[in-house]
Design an enzyme around this catalytic site. Structure first.
Site, PDB file in Angstrom:
ATOM      1  N   LYS A 295      20.563  -1.161   4.631  1.00  0.00           N
ATOM      2  CA  LYS A 295      20.323  -1.967   3.426  1.00  0.00           C
ATOM      3  C   LYS A 295      21.452  -2.968   3.208  1.00  0.00           C
ATOM      4  CE  LYS A 295      17.388   1.384   1.044  1.00  0.00           C
ATOM      5  NZ  LYS A 295      17.235   2.332  -0.087  1.00  0.00           N
TER       6      LYS A 295
ATOM      7  N   THR B 172       0.820  -1.216   0.000  1.00  0.00           N
ATOM      8  CA  THR B 172       0.000   0.000   0.000  1.00  0.00           C
ATOM      9  C   THR B 172       0.853   1.265   0.000  1.00  0.00           C
ATOM     10  OG1 THR B 172      -0.167  -0.009   2.410  1.00  0.00           O
ATOM     11  CG2 THR B 172      -1.932  -1.124   1.188  1.00  0.00           C
TER      12      THR B 172
ATOM     13  N   LYS C 202      -5.780   2.768   3.256  1.00  0.00           N
ATOM     14  CA  LYS C 202      -5.012   1.573   2.918  1.00  0.00           C
ATOM     15  C   LYS C 202      -5.913   0.341   2.858  1.00  0.00           C
ATOM     16  CE  LYS C 202      -0.486   3.195   4.416  1.00  0.00           C
ATOM     17  NZ  LYS C 202       0.724   2.932   5.227  1.00  0.00           N
TER      18      LYS C 202
ATOM     19  N   GLY D 178       5.016   0.486  -3.602  1.00  0.00           N
ATOM     20  CA  GLY D 178       4.416  -0.833  -3.456  1.00  0.00           C
ATOM     21  C   GLY D 178       3.113  -0.992  -4.203  1.00  0.00           C
TER      22      GLY D 178
END
Length: 311
Positions: free
Chosen positions: A138, A12, A44, A16
């Site tokens: 990351k 959402t 959402k 995405g």
């Protein structure tokens, strides 16, 4: 060829939702993780219901419930994580370590695409704090993926057009002025811009492609490698008017960053690396690792087209 079943985590969100829609449109059996906290957000919830109407399957799961993640992962072949990376202090990206554990336990994964989609973190060890924390997180996720021998593809999508082009590459702006613009340095440093819907398309293209297995794929369309000055010129040509230009030196920009609140420091730091250092375009990409080259059938949005839409 049978298309992979895809689970989107963070379906959402800004990117995405585009990944979900593209996955459905491209004929993939598409699953969307429905996390408990989403049920408190009516917009959402409505988006999830619209995905269901389009053919997606909603799957319950929570980062606080390991077994629910394992059960969700077992339903699919590919997991694409699009959780937000903007929560610098909360290390939101590290939630994906729980996904890695679930994927490892499930043992059936053909491909995992973690939430990256911006600047390649492997090239940003020198980045300014606090923005560097996102890159560092990351890399922690990457390390966990590779140590678990999970098949992966990392996507470096560079500058999202909606955030950068609309504001003429000025931090804190998303709509172009018809009067003035502040140039970052001399405005001649090249960056790469990609439409968000095109990013989603390239992502979905990679998931069943053996050429992208265990690689970093860069989305750097050649016609969208432009300087800030070139973006401004495209806008000026459209409106038939030259904007009043001021400029801010590298040193002054760094001084401004030091005076900002914590969250803004991260965003401005990214602008510094992009528009003063040229971090998106100061290296060569190995053959077969650039998305528009791999998928020439995708007619990507040109910067000029987006500028016209903002008029």
């Amino acid at each position: 060829m049978v298309k992979s079943r895809v689970l989107v985590v963070g379906g959402t969100g800004y990117l995405g939702r585009r990944i979900v829609r593209t996955s459905i449109a491209e004929g993939h059996p598409t699953f969307v993780l429905r996390r408990p906290e989403i049920c408190m957000d009516i917009e959402k919830v409505q988006m999830l219901l619209s995905f269901k109407e389009q053919g997606a399957t909603l799957v319950e799961g929570s980062f606080g419930d390991h077994q629910s993640l394992v059960d969700a992962v077992k339903k699919v072949d590919v997991v694409i994580s699009a959780i937000s990376g903007v929560h610098v202090r909360s290390h939101h990206i590290l939630l994906q370590l729980q996904l890695v554990d679930a994927i490892k336990e499930a043992g059936n994964m053909k491909r995992f695409l973690p939430s990256e989609f911006g600047t390649d973190p492997a090239r940003m060890g020198h980045a300014l704090a606090p923005g560097r924390e996102t890159f560092d997180d990351k890399l922690v996720v990457r390390k966990a993926i590779e140590e678990s021998n999970i098949p992966f593809t990392y996507i470096s999508a560079n500058c999202f057009m909606g955030y950068f082009v609309g504001g003429l590459c000025q931090p804190g702006k998303i709509l172009p002025s018809t009067e003035s613009v502040c140039m970052l340095g001399d405005g001649n440093v090249k960056a790469a811009y990609v439409d968000e819907n095109d990013i989603a398309m390239y992502i979905i293209k990679t998931i069943d492609d053996h050429r992208t297995l265990n690689k970093t794929i860069y989305i750097r369309p050649p016609e969208n490698i432009l300087s800030q000055r070139e973006v401004v010129m495209a806008w000026e040509q459209l409106i038939g008017k030259e904007l009043k230009k001021t400029s801010i030196s590298e040193q002054d920009f760094l001084s401004i960053i030091k005076e900002l609140e914590y969250p803004q420091q991260a965003g401005y730091g990214h602008f510094y690396h992009i528009f003063y250092e040229g971090c998106l375009n100061n290296f060569e990409i190995d053959k077969g690792e650039e998305a528009s080259e791999l998928y020439p059938e995708v007619v990507y949005t040109r910067v000029n087209n987006l500028v016209m839409c903002n008029s």
